[in-house]
Design an enzyme around this catalytic site. Structure first.
Site, short mmCIF file in Angstrom:
data_model
loop_
_atom_site.label_atom_id
_atom_site.label_comp_id
_atom_site.label_asym_id
_atom_site.label_seq_id
_atom_site.Cartn_x
_atom_site.Cartn_y
_atom_site.Cartn_z
CB SER A 106 0.40 7.29 5.00
OG SER A 106 1.28 7.38 3.91
CG ASP B 173 6.52 2.41 6.61
OD1 ASP B 173 6.59 2.18 5.39
OD2 ASP B 173 5.76 3.27 7.09
CG HIS C 158 3.12 2.66 4.69
ND1 HIS C 158 3.70 3.72 5.34
CD2 HIS C 158 2.10 3.18 3.95
CE1 HIS C 158 3.07 4.84 5.02
NE2 HIS C 158 2.09 4.54 4.18
#
Length: 302
Positions: free
Chosen positions: A138, A239, A277
């Protein structure tokens, strides 16, 4: 040497800077040092939108244990996971940030300064130079590629440039569910103010700074990272927080700068992951798979 002889060795809460209590890292040393030039280190940078206190260096532990039992285990000389100062998050439901806490009031370039300080500590301690894979999840992927944006840091922040002169960039970077273009991320989620809020908390309100700090808008990787050999962009269509446009934007930029999926000096790979995610690191399986793929590719280059 067997496990009974004291390996793997685990060390946590290693202070790499005195800036705050957040400036720590954890290590795993799988076996006695062999100085094998084909072995690499794996260094992980966690995500959490630059601000989430519940996501830290421990998010790498499950993937790490899988890697220690994986086909690439003998190719890994050591593993590290970095904590860094976080941006303000006063609305966090369990652990709101305090304005007086230096560990929870970071603003760009504090985060990248911390990553560089941690890398410098590791390189001076273990002397692995560029023989490492820098992995980020991320916003950790943003930070990983920012390590390679040497000229940008030099132009904007003299203190960072002075430090980064001593940091050897990695042979390979792996971005997992990465954020690469900050203005595009905020624009794509214009109906969700939380995205603008966490970007603003981390980078300030000047959108020009957002663009300048975005790896997908950086035009000088060839000069700033001349010895870089491999970028892997790993992303899941499942995600729910970061859309596939983000790695696509980064891929297109690198392709324009000569990175290619074909064999060569500067290779680019895209890996399809499965899961949400945070799900890709929570059970470790997909994160470990992406790292395995990257390490295997690096081995063909060394």
């Amino acid at each position: 040497m067997s496990d009974a002889d004291g390996f793997p060795q685990y060390r946590r809460d290693i202070q790499y800077s005195d800036d705050s209590i957040a400036n720590t890292l954890e290590l795993c040393i799988p076996r006695p040092t062999t100085h094998d030039p084909k072995q690499v280190w794996v260094v992980f940078i966690h995500g959490g939108a630059w601000r989430d206190p519940e996501i830290d260096s421990s998010s790498f532990r499950k993937a790490q244990e899988l890697l220690l039992r994986s086909p690439v285990a003998e190719s890994i000389a050591g593993l590290a996971s970095i904590n860094y100062r976080l941006s303000p998050y006063p609305s966090h439901p369990q652990s709101p940030s305090n304005p007086s806490d230096p560990a929870r009031n970071a603003r760009h370039p504090d985060h990248i300064n911390d990553i560089l300080a941690a890398l410098l500590h590791l390189q001076e301690t273990f002397r692995f130079d560029d023989r490492y894979v820098l992995v980020g999840h991320s916003c950790g992927a943003t930070l990983a590629l920012q390590v390679a944006m040497k000229r940008y840091w030099g132009a904007q922040y003299e203190s960072t440039f002075a430090l980064e002169l001593n940091v050897v960039p990695p042979v390979a970077i792996l971005g997992v569910e990465g954020v690469y273009d900050l203005p595009a991320l905020v624009s794509d989620h214009s109906d969700q103010l939380i995205y603008r809020d966490f970007v603003k908390n981390a980078f300030g309100s000047d959108e020009a700074t957002w663009a300048a700090a975005s790896p997908a808008r950086y035009v000088d990787f060839e000069d700033s990272w001349p010895d870089g050999r491999l970028v892997v962009l790993a992303h899941s269509l499942e995600d729910e927080l970061v859309e596939f446009e983000q790695p696509d934007l980064q891929r297109h930029l690198l392709e324009r700068q000569g990175w290619s999926t074909e064999p060569g000096d500067r290779q680019l790979r895209v890996v399809d992951l499965h899961g949400t995610h945070d799900g890709v690191w929570q059970d470790g399986t997909e994160l470990a798979r992406a790292i395995e793929t990257t390490v295997q590719s690096v081995q063909t280059m060394l």
